[in-house]
Design an enzyme around this catalytic site. Sequence first.
Site, short mmCIF file in Angstrom:
data_model
loop_
_atom_site.label_atom_id
_atom_site.label_comp_id
_atom_site.label_asym_id
_atom_site.label_seq_id
_atom_site.Cartn_x
_atom_site.Cartn_y
_atom_site.Cartn_z
N ARG A 1 0.28 -1.18 -0.34
CA ARG A 1 -0.13 -0.28 0.05
C ARG A 1 1.02 1.44 0.07
NH1 ARG A 1 -4.82 1.63 3.95
NH2 ARG A 1 -4.88 3.78 4.20
N ASN B 1 -9.87 -3.73 -0.40
CA ASN B 1 -10.38 -2.86 -1.53
C ASN B 1 -9.36 -3.24 -3.01
OD1 ASN B 1 -11.91 -0.85 -0.67
ND2 ASN B 1 -9.67 -0.52 1.01
N CYS C 1 -18.48 -1.20 2.04
CA CYS C 1 -17.76 -0.14 1.97
C CYS C 1 -17.98 0.80 3.59
CB CYS C 1 -17.56 0.77 1.07
SG CYS C 1 -16.57 2.05 1.61
N HIS D 1 -16.37 4.90 -3.17
CA HIS D 1 -15.44 5.15 -3.38
C HIS D 1 -15.78 6.10 -4.45
CE1 HIS D 1 -12.52 3.44 -0.95
NE2 HIS D 1 -13.76 3.86 -0.15
N TYR E 1 -14.28 10.20 -1.62
CA TYR E 1 -13.01 10.06 -2.31
C TYR E 1 -13.41 10.66 -3.47
CZ TYR E 1 -11.66 6.74 0.21
OH TYR E 1 -11.07 5.83 1.26
C1 G6P Z 1 -12.44 4.27 4.21
C2 G6P Z 1 -12.10 3.56 2.78
C3 G6P Z 1 -12.37 1.85 2.80
C4 G6P Z 1 -10.77 1.98 3.69
C5 G6P Z 1 -10.88 3.01 5.29
C6 G6P Z 1 -9.72 2.45 6.39
O1 G6P Z 1 -13.64 4.26 4.61
O2 G6P Z 1 -13.63 3.20 2.50
O3 G6P Z 1 -11.89 1.62 1.86
O4 G6P Z 1 -10.28 0.40 3.49
O5 G6P Z 1 -10.83 3.71 5.33
O6 G6P Z 1 -8.78 3.31 5.69
P1 G6P Z 1 -7.39 3.58 6.19
O7 G6P Z 1 -7.00 4.54 5.49
O8 G6P Z 1 -7.78 4.29 7.46
O9 G6P Z 1 -6.84 2.52 6.18
#
Ligand code: G6P
Length: 454
Positions: A112, A166, A187, A217, A268
């Site tokens: 990531r 994801n 989500c 998103h 997003y």
């Molecule tokens: C969001 C998204 C997710 C994501 C999550 C955590 O609400 O919809 O896709 O995995 O947040 O994000 P983070 O940046 O904390 O890993």
Amino acid sequence: MPIRVLCTGPKGVEYMKEFKLAVLGGGSSYAPELIDGIAKRYLNGEFHAREIVMVDVPEGRERMETVASFTRRMLAKQGVPCEIKTTLDRREAFDGASFVISQIRVGGMLARQRDEHIPLKHGLIGQETTGAGGFANALRTIPVSLEFAREMKDACPEAWLLNFSNPAGLVTEALTRYADIKTFGLCNVPIGIKMGIAKALGVEPSRVSTDVSGLNHLSFVTGIWVDGKDVTGAIFDSPLFEHYLKVEKYGPEMGRFLRRLRLIPASYLFYHWCAERALKEQLADISGEKGSRADEVMRIEKDLFEIYAKPENDSLPEILKKRGGAYYSDVALSCISAIVNNKPAVEALNVVNRGAVPGIKADSVVEVSCMVDGRGPHPLAQKPLPQEVLGLVQQVKAYENLAVQAAVTGDIETAFFALLNHPLLPGADTVRLVLRDILEANKDHLPQFAGKSL
Ligand code: G6P
């Protein structure tokens, strides 16, 4: 094990359904929130996830064991008799399961981190679910998810796969197109917006219902209802809308446009509508101590796992809120409850469109309000999105379809066209360079592209 009727529920509950649940990516730092939600559903008599099997890859074993021990203590404290098991053997996890939750991260947090850093090197937004970063994530995650789905088909063909992995929209698109199992994507963004609205209005979340339409998103709340009464207009004129604009960084200047369209977008949309600002912020973050979101999450997870590991800790820690993903378990467990009890619930999910979102092909996956019952989710027909946002949604969907095809076939030209179609990417020259970097940095996870170059 099929869903069965259990004749003794807690606190005078006469009967409730019990089943086995498998969690792919059981070592995720989110898992305690899920187990906490499962405990609540047991205690209120909704269902009993009698056996919960966490499964992970060998590199994730230690984290998984830590999470398992911690969640066992959480359950013991509340007197909830769910059994938590751990395994590296998916077959063992899938055998007899009625539900499988997928929350995997192929390549771990370091992958990531690369997804966020590589695009920035090219002057592009670096994000794990959209743009070039989301694309790289899709190339890694889709083949693995399809393999797991094939294993499910063999071991638990009747089970539902709930996909959180994801980029959730793209992974679900791939699963519905190429896997022969029952599945939908989830989500926490739509439920997060709904919870925010309920809080601001000072009403119980169960009284609020939202109309959600778009893509993961890139979805929009187009209608807000309290006790069946349309309150959409009132929201845009309330101070809570100003607050939302601030929290989601759109700022007051964007409020005017959203008010006009009567839309509350997923956070997003910021990357599209406020792209210059998003990029500027990200560049400042990675050149300073903060780093990208992956860098930040790695620091948070270090603290979280220290807390999980302490034998005296047996309840959800406050800092889990910093991790993001709040309410993710609520939406999953609400769907499971609706399915096992055949008691309808409305949730925004990623499902095959079937005409619910006008302007998007009927066989494409969309994020849309669904009615969920014993037969699973049924998308609810939505009013058309205004042209002001529909064009963007359609373009992103074109990118998504090409990206899924590229991930499955390993066809390099399709990969090129996918990125060329993404609204956050510029022309062919940059696309070629970014794609080269992505394929090189991820080569250990992309066997479908082995030996191919641009
Ligand atoms: C969001 C998204 C997710 C994501 C999550 C955590 O609400 O919809 O896709 O995995 O947040 O994000 P983070 O940046 O904390 O890993």
